[in-house]
Write an enzyme that holds these catalytic residues in place. Structure first.
Site, PDB file in Angstrom:
ATOM      1  N   GLY A 117     -49.005 -51.697 -96.768  1.00  0.00           N
ATOM      2  CA  GLY A 117     -48.776 -50.084 -95.981  1.00  0.00           C
ATOM      3  C   GLY A 117     -47.909 -49.309 -97.169  1.00  0.00           C
TER       4      GLY A 117
ATOM      5  N   GLY B 210     -51.740 -47.146-101.454  1.00  0.00           N
ATOM      6  CA  GLY B 210     -53.301 -46.734-101.368  1.00  0.00           C
ATOM      7  C   GLY B 210     -53.900 -46.749 -99.948  1.00  0.00           C
TER       8      GLY B 210
ATOM      9  N   GLY C 200     -53.615 -48.657 -97.316  1.00  0.00           N
ATOM     10  CA  GLY C 200     -52.609 -48.853 -96.427  1.00  0.00           C
ATOM     11  C   GLY C 200     -51.604 -47.845 -96.026  1.00  0.00           C
TER      12      GLY C 200
ATOM     13  CB  SER D 271     -64.972 -55.127-100.904  1.00  0.00           C
ATOM     14  OG  SER D 271     -65.372 -54.564-102.117  1.00  0.00           O
TER      15      SER D 271
ATOM     16  CE1 TYR E   2     -61.103 -57.541-103.731  1.00  0.00           C
ATOM     17  CE2 TYR E   2     -63.319 -56.376-104.411  1.00  0.00           C
ATOM     18  CZ  TYR E   2     -61.894 -56.335-103.801  1.00  0.00           C
ATOM     19  OH  TYR E   2     -61.592 -55.242-102.961  1.00  0.00           O
TER      20      TYR E   2
HETATM   21  P1  NDP Z   1     -53.718 -50.937-103.881  1.00  0.00           P
HETATM   22  O1  NDP Z   1     -53.387 -51.950-104.930  1.00  0.00           O
HETATM   23  O2  NDP Z   1     -53.363 -49.695-103.737  1.00  0.00           O
HETATM   24  O3  NDP Z   1     -52.840 -51.778-102.416  1.00  0.00           O
HETATM   25  C1  NDP Z   1     -52.734 -53.081-101.966  1.00  0.00           C
HETATM   26  C2  NDP Z   1     -51.553 -53.590-101.196  1.00  0.00           C
HETATM   27  O4  NDP Z   1     -51.914 -54.649-100.787  1.00  0.00           O
HETATM   28  C3  NDP Z   1     -50.278 -52.978-101.771  1.00  0.00           C
HETATM   29  O5  NDP Z   1     -49.593 -52.490-100.798  1.00  0.00           O
HETATM   30  C4  NDP Z   1     -49.636 -54.419-102.004  1.00  0.00           C
HETATM   31  O6  NDP Z   1     -48.315 -54.456-101.838  1.00  0.00           O
HETATM   32  C5  NDP Z   1     -50.456 -55.174-101.029  1.00  0.00           C
HETATM   33  N1  NDP Z   1     -50.482 -56.582-101.303  1.00  0.00           N
HETATM   34  C6  NDP Z   1     -51.230 -57.209-102.577  1.00  0.00           C
HETATM   35  N2  NDP Z   1     -50.962 -58.419-102.710  1.00  0.00           N
HETATM   36  C7  NDP Z   1     -50.085 -58.884-101.630  1.00  0.00           C
HETATM   37  C8  NDP Z   1     -49.408 -60.082-101.070  1.00  0.00           C
HETATM   38  N3  NDP Z   1     -49.780 -61.325-101.937  1.00  0.00           N
HETATM   39  N4  NDP Z   1     -48.466 -59.880-100.441  1.00  0.00           N
HETATM   40  C9  NDP Z   1     -48.297 -58.968 -99.812  1.00  0.00           C
HETATM   41  N5  NDP Z   1     -48.767 -57.771 -99.914  1.00  0.00           N
HETATM   42  C10 NDP Z   1     -49.796 -57.648-100.939  1.00  0.00           C
HETATM   43  O7  NDP Z   1     -55.078 -51.263-103.226  1.00  0.00           O
HETATM   44  P2  NDP Z   1     -55.971 -50.683-102.265  1.00  0.00           P
HETATM   45  O8  NDP Z   1     -55.448 -49.656-101.058  1.00  0.00           O
HETATM   46  O9  NDP Z   1     -57.212 -49.965-102.756  1.00  0.00           O
HETATM   47  O10 NDP Z   1     -56.553 -51.846-101.421  1.00  0.00           O
HETATM   48  C11 NDP Z   1     -56.310 -52.007 -99.916  1.00  0.00           C
HETATM   49  C12 NDP Z   1     -57.658 -52.902 -99.436  1.00  0.00           C
HETATM   50  O11 NDP Z   1     -58.741 -52.308 -99.659  1.00  0.00           O
HETATM   51  C13 NDP Z   1     -57.724 -54.425-100.285  1.00  0.00           C
HETATM   52  O12 NDP Z   1     -58.090 -55.485 -99.104  1.00  0.00           O
HETATM   53  C14 NDP Z   1     -58.758 -54.007-101.530  1.00  0.00           C
HETATM   54  O13 NDP Z   1     -59.585 -55.187-101.392  1.00  0.00           O
HETATM   55  C15 NDP Z   1     -59.654 -53.116-100.408  1.00  0.00           C
HETATM   56  N6  NDP Z   1     -60.476 -52.387-101.197  1.00  0.00           N
HETATM   57  C16 NDP Z   1     -60.013 -51.414-101.953  1.00  0.00           C
HETATM   58  C17 NDP Z   1     -61.502 -50.784-102.652  1.00  0.00           C
HETATM   59  C18 NDP Z   1     -60.962 -49.712-103.581  1.00  0.00           C
HETATM   60  O14 NDP Z   1     -61.773 -49.315-104.281  1.00  0.00           O
HETATM   61  N7  NDP Z   1     -59.618 -49.163-103.502  1.00  0.00           N
HETATM   62  C19 NDP Z   1     -62.696 -51.026-102.272  1.00  0.00           C
HETATM   63  C20 NDP Z   1     -63.093 -51.884-101.316  1.00  0.00           C
HETATM   64  C21 NDP Z   1     -61.904 -52.550-100.875  1.00  0.00           C
HETATM   65  P3  NDP Z   1     -47.348 -54.470-103.171  1.00  0.00           P
HETATM   66  O15 NDP Z   1     -47.791 -53.068-103.873  1.00  0.00           O
HETATM   67  O16 NDP Z   1     -46.077 -54.180-102.718  1.00  0.00           O
HETATM   68  O17 NDP Z   1     -47.787 -55.432-104.078  1.00  0.00           O
END
Ligand code: NDP
Length: 257
Positions: free
Chosen positions: A13, A16, A18, A136, A149
């Site tokens: 959260g 992006g 979240g 996705s 992925y």
């Molecule tokens: P971001 O990279 O902006 O956000 C990803 C979030 O996941 C961050 O808050 C990050 O936290 C958290 N995160 C990643 N790895 C971990 C971990 N090991 N433990 C805890 N938290 C973790 O990406 P998006 O907002 O784009 O992605 C959100 C979801 O949407 C994902 O599941 C992605 O696969 C999916 N998605 C996104 C698309 C896109 O084009 N953006 C398209 C299709 C699906 P921190 O920053 O603290 O690491």
């Protein structure tokens, strides 16, 4: 207010999709707990989201930390009405250039981490609660270089149906939002550089019938719909938000121009 009195947990959260979802949920009257790994962006998010938001640092790769964070969030609220298992990573895993560790990191984060999130939250979910997983379009695209992925997001689709049937007994709904390309920091996180999306976007949008990628609010509002009482009999299904990329590709600019 569509989420008045409800409590929500959103993994990932602090960035992006979240973060945008947390914002929309708060606007609609929910109290929100967010998780992520990066303390600085968790702190920034909470101060921008306001007094009804709390943050817990937890790495999905550490099951004990994830369970503890979810327990703290749920016990702080008393119960959970909404869980958005959103945290995930992308990554390139081409045939001939991928280690077991690289492959497993994506699978463990995006599949095992999501399962353990729902499992840890389950005892706190009230009758009528809504769980939303994030898939996705890669699950069906066959885009070269994305085996791990794509497999992880295909697993989300399969797993959501199992979770829906298991949790139906407790009056809990489980559904998936399936985004196509969406403007978030994920594009600069996996080796494509800070302007990764800027380089790819003009090419990607040529395959999208609506001619553009999604903004985070468009995904967040779809998650809101599934979380709200507007979706009380929607169970075990997916809502795709991809501008027609996977449903009607013949309408894309690449075929029209
Ligand atoms: P971001 O990279 O902006 O956000 C990803 C979030 O996941 C961050 O808050 C990050 O936290 C958290 N995160 C990643 N790895 C971990 C971990 N090991 N433990 C805890 N938290 C973790 O990406 P998006 O907002 O784009 O992605 C959100 C979801 O949407 C994902 O599941 C992605 O696969 C999916 N998605 C996104 C698309 C896109 O084009 N953006 C398209 C299709 C699906 P921190 O920053 O603290 O690491």
């Amino acid at each position: 207010m569509r989420l008045s009195g409800k409590t929500a947990l959103i993994t990932g959260g602090n960035s992006g999709i979240g973060l945008a979802t947390a914002r929309v949920f708060l606007e609609q009257g929910a109290r929100v707990a967010i998780t992520g790994r990066d303390q600085a962006t968790l702190d920034q998010a909470v101060s921008s989201l306001g007094p009804d938001a709390v943050a817990f640092r937890a790495d999905l790769l550490d099951p004990g930390a994830t369970e503890a964070a979810i327990r703290s969030a749920a016990e702080g609220f008393g119960h959970l009405d909404i869980v958005v298992a959103n945290a995930g990573i992308a990554g390139s895993t081409p045939v001939g250039g991928t280690t077991a560790e690289q492959f497993e990191r994506i699978m463990t984060t995006n599949v095992t981490g999501v399962f353990l999130t729902v499992q840890a939250a389950a005892p706190y979910l009230r009758k009528g609660a809504s769980v939303i997983l994030i898939g996705s379009v890669h699950a069906v695209l066959g885009a070269p270089g994305y085996a791990a992925y794509a497999a992880s997001k295909g697993a989300i689709r399969a797993m959501s149906r199992v979770l829906a049937s298991e949790l139906s007994l407790a009056g809990v709904r489980v559904n998936v939002v399936v985004p196509g390309a969406t403007r978030t920091p994920i594009w600069s996180r996996f080796g494509r550089g800070p302007d990764g999306l800027a380089k790819l976007e003009p090419q990607m949008v040529r395959a999208v019938p609506t001619g553009r990628i999604s903004e985070v609010e468009e995904i967040a509002n779809t998650i809101l719909f599934l979380a709200s009482d507007d979706a009380t009999n929607i169970q075990g299904t997916e809502i795709v938000v991809d501008g027609g990329l996977t449903s009607s590709p013949s309408g894309a600019p690449i075929y029209r121009d």
